[in-house]
Design a protein around this motif. Structure first.
Motif, mmCIF file in Angstrom:
data_model
loop_
_atom_site.group_PDB
_atom_site.id
_atom_site.type_symbol
_atom_site.label_atom_id
_atom_site.label_comp_id
_atom_site.label_asym_id
_atom_site.label_seq_id
_atom_site.Cartn_x
_atom_site.Cartn_y
_atom_site.Cartn_z
ATOM 1 N N LEU A 52 0.174 33.580 32.092
ATOM 2 C CA LEU A 52 0.248 33.655 30.639
ATOM 3 C C LEU A 52 -1.155 33.349 30.130
ATOM 4 N N ILE A 53 -1.816 34.367 29.589
ATOM 5 C CA ILE A 53 -3.247 34.288 29.306
ATOM 6 C C ILE A 53 -3.513 34.351 27.809
ATOM 7 N N GLU A 54 -4.248 33.356 27.320
ATOM 8 C CA GLU A 54 -4.728 33.372 25.949
ATOM 9 C C GLU A 54 -6.053 34.136 25.932
ATOM 10 N N ALA A 55 -6.065 35.282 25.265
ATOM 11 C CA ALA A 55 -7.263 36.127 25.147
ATOM 12 C C ALA A 55 -7.003 37.134 24.036
ATOM 13 N N ALA A 56 -8.038 37.859 23.633
ATOM 14 C CA ALA A 56 -7.871 38.876 22.584
ATOM 15 C C ALA A 56 -6.774 39.869 22.966
ATOM 16 N N GLU A 57 -6.731 40.274 24.219
ATOM 17 C CA GLU A 57 -5.680 41.170 24.727
ATOM 18 C C GLU A 57 -4.771 40.408 25.688
ATOM 19 N N ILE A 116 2.816 42.561 30.898
ATOM 20 C CA ILE A 116 4.272 42.661 30.801
ATOM 21 C C ILE A 116 4.730 42.468 29.356
ATOM 22 N N ASN A 117 4.087 41.541 28.637
ATOM 23 C CA ASN A 117 4.462 41.249 27.257
ATOM 24 C C ASN A 117 3.211 40.778 26.521
ATOM 25 N N ASP A 118 2.878 41.463 25.422
ATOM 26 C CA ASP A 118 1.656 41.112 24.688
ATOM 27 C C ASP A 118 1.914 40.243 23.463
ATOM 28 N N SER A 119 3.106 39.683 23.346
ATOM 29 C CA SER A 119 3.418 38.822 22.211
ATOM 30 C C SER A 119 2.557 37.563 22.257
ATOM 31 N N HIS A 120 1.981 37.206 21.127
ATOM 32 C CA HIS A 120 1.185 35.977 21.042
ATOM 33 C C HIS A 120 1.976 34.848 20.410
ATOM 34 N N SER A 121 3.272 35.065 20.237
ATOM 35 C CA SER A 121 4.104 34.007 19.670
ATOM 36 C C SER A 121 4.584 33.132 20.786
#
Length: 179
Positions: free
Chosen positions: A153-158, A174-179
């Motif tokens: 689970l990566i915190e980044a722009a993408e 797999i999932n680009d949700s930032h929530s």
């Protein structure tokens, strides 16, 4: 905090076994086959630089510690995990973060995802091959029971939830949700 504590009597008593200046610790893991081998992801001082941060390993139950993965005085260890089938394979993440009374600055060139195949003696930064471009913020990493599947689970722009089905060699979002 003031270091790592160890109990040998089921939690009745505790003894400080070092890393007193690591302050914030992201995770502690113990080798499932040898209780004398443990790893600490030490985040370090949240409010300023210090050198007692990164990934540390003990081979003697905490009598001595070796810094096995270190980037710089502003980047600390936040997560570490064993491959459940092979404890010589580990994944770890480093996080460049700074807390101030008025904000939290998360991410920078120091952050990254790493893998070791030799019990933590050497580490390789995992880049590209499906992972987002940096800079990275906080990264959580876990290996599934089948060992080939790894999640990050990566915190980044993408950023988002990434999965590898080949032990961390290649990744897909797999999932680009930032929530």
């Amino acid at each position: 905090g003031d270091g790592v504590y160890k109990t040998v009597d089921g939690g009745k008593t505790w003894k400080n076994v070092g890393l007193r200046d690591s302050r914030a610790i992201g995770k502690v893991i113990i080798n499932p086959h040898d209780a004398n081998i443990a790893f600490v992801a030490a985040l370090g001082h949240p409010y300023g630089p210090n050198s007692e941060r990164g990934i540390f390993r003990t081979l003697d139950g905490g009598k001595t510690w070796q810094k096995v993965l270190y980037k710089d005085e502003n980047t600390g260890g936040i997560d570490i995990t064993f491959d459940p089938r092979n404890s010589n394979v580990l994944f770890a993440s480093l996080w460049q973060v700074r807390r101030a009374p008025w904000n939290l600055s998360s991410g920078g060139p120091g952050g990254g995802l790493y893998r070791s195949h030799d019990g933590g003696a050497t580490w390789k930064r995992l880049e590209e091959k499906g992972l987002p471009k940096g800079p990275y913020g906080r990264i959580g990493v876990s290996v599934a029971a089948n060992s080939d599947r790894v999640y990050a689970l990566i915190e980044a722009a993408e950023g988002g939830l990434y999965r590898s089905d080949d032990g961390g060699d290649n990744w897909q979002l797999i999932n680009d949700s930032h929530s």
